[in-house]
Scaffold this active site. Structure first.
Site, short mmCIF file in Angstrom:
data_model
loop_
_atom_site.label_atom_id
_atom_site.label_comp_id
_atom_site.label_asym_id
_atom_site.label_seq_id
_atom_site.Cartn_x
_atom_site.Cartn_y
_atom_site.Cartn_z
N ASP A 10 0.76 -1.21 -0.11
CA ASP A 10 -0.12 0.05 -0.03
C ASP A 10 0.80 1.26 0.02
OD1 ASP A 10 0.91 -0.42 2.54
OD2 ASP A 10 -0.83 0.32 3.46
N HIS A 253 9.76 -0.15 8.34
CA HIS A 253 9.03 -1.63 8.37
C HIS A 253 9.09 -2.46 7.29
CE1 HIS A 253 7.25 0.47 11.66
NE2 HIS A 253 6.86 1.61 11.21
C1 BDR Z 1 2.95 -0.44 8.68
O1 BDR Z 1 2.00 0.41 8.57
C2 BDR Z 1 2.01 1.12 7.25
O2 BDR Z 1 1.64 2.52 7.64
C3 BDR Z 1 3.33 1.18 6.70
O3 BDR Z 1 3.65 1.13 5.45
C4 BDR Z 1 3.73 -0.24 7.34
O4 BDR Z 1 3.55 -1.34 6.19
C5 BDR Z 1 3.69 -0.27 9.89
O5 BDR Z 1 2.99 -0.34 10.81
CA CA Z 2 2.77 -0.63 4.04
#
Ligand code: BDR
Ligand code: CA
Length: 332
Positions: A10, A253
């Protein structure tokens, strides 16, 4: 042998980091980006996927668009305060001078879940599905093809927080909160699945010095990661997160999920039957039975599978691998 990867995403500033790593890494064959709502709407996440592939010089990678909302609960607001209104730190304007060719890959006629199933059947046992957004596409793919777990090489999920506090509630991580029913369905059944959650992703930080080195040494790709991360790093600074660094920094992340595939020995895992809370004040919380007890509760009696969850990481070599691969890409 190369890892044959579908990245369900996303995009998202840290998604862009994961995509960049998949594009440049010589051990990764990136088949497709399958897009999902989350940080932004699915329309915007699909546009971002195409834009990033264009800037990264990888327009031959398929883009398939997926679900616009969670499988059960009503949609929640997108993460504008973290990733910017466009999902890429409002960097479209800044990076206009990057001169993408605008030869955007056309969106695949199959939906993301259909595409995942088609490719899993075409390459049985070969595909690593790395899911770094809400798990809605994966849950839908499972509904379309219940044998999906046996058709994949592995499933790596960025989501959840076990010992670490959540990032969108005291206990919930954003991807799991955005579709807790999908996350729970997936964790409760038998998959070759590994969860890379906040317990490890909050340990692998990129400082502004690291990001500036990418800007200076990783060409157009590094410039985009620098531009898009300005808003994201500001969010971390304002929130007082990433405080173990002496300078502005952010978590990477989603790239950590790709790095787990590439460097599994650098991560320590626990295993246990796992569930995700799908109602109430703990909505989106990852829970794991580390004792293996016989709990006389329907939620645990029906959970048959053990899931692996990363709890520790040797962060320095993992971060260095990310940086080196991106620098090396520019040298070639
Ligand atoms: C996850 O949430 C999204 O905002 C980031 O892209 C990542 O996949 C981190 O909590
Ligand atoms: Ca993400």
């Amino acid at each position: 042998m190369k890892h044959r990867v579908i990245l369900d995403t996303d995009p998202g500033v840290d998604d862009a980091m994961a995509i960049a790593l998949c594009v440049v890494h010589p051990d990764v064959e990136l088949l497709a980006l399958t897009t999902v709502f989350g940080n932004v709407s699915v329309e915007q996440s699909t546009r971002n996927a195409q834009y990033l592939l264009d800037v990264f010089g990888a327009v031959d990678v398929t883009v398939a668009a997926g679900l616009a909302q969670p499988i059960v609960q009503p949609p929640r607001p997108h993460s504008e305060s973290v990733h910017g209104a466009d999902g890429l730190g409002n960097c479209y304007d800044k990076t206009r001078n990057l001169n993408p060719t605008a030869a955007y890959a056309t969106v695949h006629p199959l939906s993301a879940p259909e595409y995942i199933v088609e490719q899993a059947k075409k390459f049985p046992g070969e595909i690593t599905l790395i899911a770094v957004g809400p798990l809605s596409n994966v849950a839908k793919a499972l509904q379309l093809e219940p044998a999906l777990p046996e058709l994949l090489q592995s499933l790596i999920i960025m989501g959840g927080a076990l010992d670490e506090p959540g990032n969108v509630s005291p206990v919930a991580e954003a991807n799991f909160l955005n579709d807790p029913h999908a996350a729970d369905q997936i964790l409760a059944i038998e998959w070759p699945a590994t969860v890379i959650g906040l317990d490890v992703t909050h340990k692998i930080l990129l400082t502004d010095t690291h990001l500036a080195s990418l800007r200076d040494k990783a060409g157009q790709l590094g410039q985009l990661l620098w531009d898009s991360s300005r808003f994201y790093v500001d969010f971390y600074v304002k929130k007082g997160a990433a405080m173990q660094e002496q300078e502005p920094a952010c978590a990477m992340h989603d790239a950590a999920a790709v790095l787990y595939m590439l460097m599994p020995k650098s991560f320590e895992l626990v295993t246990g039957r796992s569930r995700v809370v799908d109602s109430g004040i703990a909505l989106g919380q990852l829970t794991c039975d580390l004792k293996g007890y016989d709990y006389p509760l329907p939620h645990w009696e029906s959970a048959t599978d053990t899931t692996s969850i990363a709890m520790k990481v040797d962060a320095n070599p993992v971060r260095q691998e990310f940086l080196n691969r991106l620098y090396a890409h520019h040298d070639t």
